[in-house]
Design an enzyme around this catalytic site. Structure first.
Site, PDB file in Angstrom:
ATOM      1  N   ARG A   1       0.862  -1.170   0.000  1.00 23.04           N
ATOM      2  CA  ARG A   1       0.000   0.000   0.000  1.00 23.04           C
ATOM      3  C   ARG A   1       0.905   1.228   0.000  1.00 23.04           C
ATOM      4  NH1 ARG A   1      -3.404  -2.692  -1.461  1.00 23.04           N
ATOM      5  NH2 ARG A   1      -5.487  -3.088  -0.666  1.00 23.04           N
TER       6      ARG A   1
ATOM      7  N   GLU B   1      -4.055   7.281  -4.924  1.00 25.22           N
ATOM      8  CA  GLU B   1      -4.053   6.665  -6.253  1.00 25.22           C
ATOM      9  C   GLU B   1      -5.227   7.250  -7.022  1.00 25.22           C
ATOM     10  OE1 GLU B   1      -2.290   2.384  -4.682  1.00 25.22           O
ATOM     11  OE2 GLU B   1      -4.207   2.366  -5.753  1.00 25.22           O
TER      12      GLU B   1
ATOM     13  N   HIS C   1      -1.837   0.259  -9.784  1.00 28.11           N
ATOM     14  CA  HIS C   1      -2.414  -0.724  -8.853  1.00 28.11           C
ATOM     15  C   HIS C   1      -3.018  -1.900  -9.618  1.00 28.11           C
ATOM     16  CE1 HIS C   1      -4.252  -1.261  -4.585  1.00 28.11           C
ATOM     17  NE2 HIS C   1      -3.990  -2.416  -5.149  1.00 28.11           N
TER      18      HIS C   1
END
Lengths: 282, 271
Positions: free
Chosen positions: B189, B218, B237
Site C-alpha cells: 500500500r 491513487e 495498482h
C-alpha cells in the site's frame, strides 16, 4: 602496429572482421567474442588465417534468461502500456486497458533448450507455468523432470499449445526465419511471441502482418534485424509490441564475467593452451 | 465494493438500513472501518488468496523491469531520435543478487519462490519467523531486525498489509540504511512508504530506483515529483489485474454476498 596485434576482444561486433583486417594483422592468434552468438563472424575465413576463436557461453546464460522472463512478464502484464497510463496527464482509462494475462497455469513453449533455454525453464517453473520445449535433440529425462518440461519433437505441436512462445536458438542457416507466416498462424490468437535469440530467426514482415491482423496477441523482442530498426519500420508503430535494445547481457555483472571469460581464452591461446570455449567452424 | 468505492462511512450506513454485507475486492481491508460496520450489524468479506499469485508475479515483473531498465530501453528502441544503441548502457543483474522481502505472508512467500529460481539470495523480515521447512524450501534467511535486511539487500520488496504499525514503515531512516545501489519495490500500500522521504531519497541518489504499483493517493496528482523521476516505474495498482483473477474475484464476491443474504456462513468473512 598491425604486426604487434596478437589478440582481438570483439565488443558488440566491432571491429568488423574481414579479409583486409586479417591480412593486416599477421601475428593475430585469437579473436575472443563478448557474448555467445557467433553469427556475425565468418568462422571459415578466420580459421583459414590460423586464428582461433572463442565465445563467452557461461557468462551470458543467466542474464539472458532473466531478460526473457522480464519480457514475458512485461508483455503479459502490459507494463509499458499501464505505466504510460500512470504518468499520462489525464489518467483516464477503462478496466479493459489494464487487464493482463495470468501467468500461473499458462503454457510456455521454449524453442531452443540450450543453457539459456533451460534457465528459462527453471524460472518459468517457479511461476507455475506448464513448460513445452522444442530442440534439435531431446534432453535427458532427469533434466526434463527437474523443470517438468514436455518435449515436442515437432515445433507445430508446441506452437499450437503455447500461450507464450520464447525463441532461444542460435542463429544458423537452419534457424534463419524459423518463425514465419506458417508458424505464426499455427500459434493461438491469444499467444505472445518473445524473441531473445537473433532478429533474423523471425520473419519480421510476417510478424508485422500477424500483429496487425490479430493472428497473435503480442510480441516482445530484445533482438531485431537490424539493430536498431529504421525509424520508419512498421514494428515501431504497433501497440501490442515491446522492443528492447538487445539488453540480454547488458548488466554490470554479466559484462564483467564476459570480459573475464574472454581474457581467459585470450591468455590460453597466447600460451598455446587449450581454450575453454573455443568455437570451430562446423 | 470495487477499488474502495463507494466510501463506507456513517452517513452511507445510516441511509442503508437493510444492508447486510459488504463484499470487498482484493485482500486489503485498510479502507474499511471494521468496528463501524460491525456496529451496524453489517458483515464483511474479501477475496484474499486468489490475488496472491498475480500480485507476486507483478512484484517480480517490477523487479525485473526496473533492474534491466526495460521501460527506458523500450522507449530508446522506438524513439524517432535513436540512431544507435550505446555500448555502455547497462542494467543491474538480477540472478545472484540479494532480495529482501518485508512481509512474508502468502504473497511474500510466492515472491520468494519465484526469486529463488533466479538464483537470488533471499532475506525476509516478518512479525513472526516462518517454520524451518518453509524457510529451507526457498532458502530464505530471517532478519529479526528490519535494519539487517535493509543493509544487505540489492532489492527490497514490500508485501505487508497496511496497519497502524506498518504505516510509514519505510521512511528516511530506512531508506538511508539501504544500499545506494538498491531498488525499492512496493506492491503493498502507498502509505507503507513515507512518500516525501522516498522522493528525496531518489533525487539525492540515497537509493538507486523504485518501482511502485501503489501510491498515496491513487492516482497521484499530475504534478507529483514521483511521476517525473527517471529512476521510478509506477503502475496503476494492477497487482490482481488479470482477466482470470478478476473473474474469480467477482465469483467469490457474489458467493459471499449470496451467503450473507441467506443468513448462511460467509466464505472469506473478515472478522
Amino acid at each position: 602496429v598491425g604486426k604487434k596485434v596478437q589478440a582481438i576482444y570483439l565488443w558488440w561486433h566491432k571491429p568488423v572482421i574481414n579479409k583486409e583486417l586479417l591480412q593486416s594483422l599477421p601475428n593475430l592468434k585469437v579473436i575472443a567474442n563478448s557474448g555467445v552468438g557467433m553469427d556475425h563472424l565468418d568462422l571459415k575465413l578466420v580459421a583459414s588465417f590460423g586464428v582461433k576463436m572463442a565465445n563467452a557461453p557461461r557468462a551470458v546464460s543467466s542474464s539472458t534468461a532473466d531478460t526473457g522472463m522480464a519480457l514475458l512478464l512485461a508483455s503479459a502484464r502490459r507494463l509499458v502500456e499501464v505505466r504510460n497510463i500512470s504518468i499520462s496527464p489525464s489518467m483516464e482509462y477503462c478496466e479493459a486497458d489494464i487487464l493482463g494475462v495470468k501467468i500461473a497455469g499458462a503454457t510456455l513453449g521454449i524453442i531452443g533448450m540450450g543453457s539459456i533455454g533451460y534457465k528459462i525453464a527453471l524460472r518459468a517453473k517457479a511461476f507455475e507455468m506448464n513448460i513445452l520445449y522444442h530442440n534439435r535433440t531431446q534432453r535427458k529425462a532427469q533434466e526434463e523432470q527437474a523443470v517438468s518440461a514436455t518435449y515436442c519433437e515437432k515445433i507445430d505441436s508446441l506452437l499450437q499449445q503455447a500461450d507464450f512462445v520464447m525463441v532461444v536458438v542460435s542463429l544458423t542457416p537452419q534457424t534463419h526465419k524459423l518463425i514465419g507466416k506458417r508458424e505464426l498462424e499455427l500459434m493461438k490468437p491469444t499467444a505472445t511471441l518473445i524473441n531473445i535469440s537473433r532478429g533474423a530467426v523471425v520473419d519480421q514482415e510476417a510478424l508485422v502482418a500477424a500483429l496487425q491482423t490479430g493472428v497473435i496477441r503480442a510480441a516482445a523482442l530484445d533482438v531485431t534485424s537490424p539493430e536498431p530498426l529504421p525509424r520508419d519500420h512498421p514494428l515501431l508503430k504497433l501497440k501490442n509490441i515491446i522492443i528492447t535494445p538487445h539488453l540480454g547481457i547488458k548488466t554490470d555483472k554479466a559484462s564483467y564475467m564476459i570480459t573475464e571469460e574472454a581474457v581467459e581464452n585470450i591468455l590460453a591461446a597466447l600460451n598455446g593452451l587449450p581454450l575453454s570455449s573455443e568455437v570451430l567452424p562446423s | 465494493m470495487w477499488y474502495h468505492r463507494p466510501a463506507i462511512n456513517e452517513e452511507l450506513l445510516q441511509s442503508l438500513p437493510d444492508l447486510k454485507i459488504v463484499a470487498s475486492s482484493g485482500v486489503g481491508i485498510d479502507h474499511l472501518d471494521l468496528k463501524l460496520l460491525s456496529s451496524y450489524g453489517v458483515k464483511v468479506a474479501n477475496t484474499p488468496f486468489i490475488v496472491s499469485t498475480d500480485t507476486a508475479d507483478l512484484g517480480m515483473a517490477l523487479l525485473l523491469a526496473s533492474s534491466r531498465r526495460l521501460v527506458e530501453g523500450h522507449e530508446m528502441a522506438v524513439s524517432p531520435d535513436t540512431g544507435y544503441f550505446p555500448a555502455d548502457w547497462l542494467g543491474v543483474q538480477v540472478s545472484g543478487a540479494t532480495l529482501g522481502i518485508v512481509g512474508m505472508g502468502t504473497i511474500g512467500y510466492k515472491v520468494a519462490e519465484r526469486a529463488k529460481a533466479f538464483e537470488m539470495k533471499i532475506l525476509y523480515h516478518n512479525r513472526n519467523q516462518r517454520k524451518k521447512e518453509e524457510e529451507s524450501a526457498i532458502g530464505a534467511v530471517y532478519c529479526k531486525k528490519i535494519d539487517d535486511l535493509l543493509r544487505q539487500s540489492d532489492f527490497v520488496l514490500l508485501a505487508v498489509n497496511l496497519t497502524p504499525q506498518t504505516c510509514k514503515l519505510i521512511g528516511k531512516t530506512e531508506l538511508e540504511l539501504m544500499k545506494p545501489t538498491a531498488t525499492l519495490i512496493n506492491i503493498s500500500r502507498g502509505l507503507v512508504v513515507d512518500q516525501d522521504a522516498l522522493v528525496e531519497a531518489l533525487q539525492n541518489k540515497v537509493i538507486k530506483a523504485a518501482a511502485l504499483d501503489v501510491t498515496y493517493p491513487e492516482p497521484l496528482p499530475r504534478d507529483h515529483p514521483l511521476l517525473k523521476l527517471k529512476n521510478v516505474i509506477i503502475t496503476p495498482h494492477i497487482g490482481s489485474a488479470t482477466k482470470k483473477t478478476r473473474w474469480v474475484m467477482m465469483e467469490e464476491m457474489a458467493e459471499s454476498i449470496e451467503a450473507g443474504l441467506a443468513g448462511l456462513p460467509i466464505p472469506r468473512e473478515v472478522l
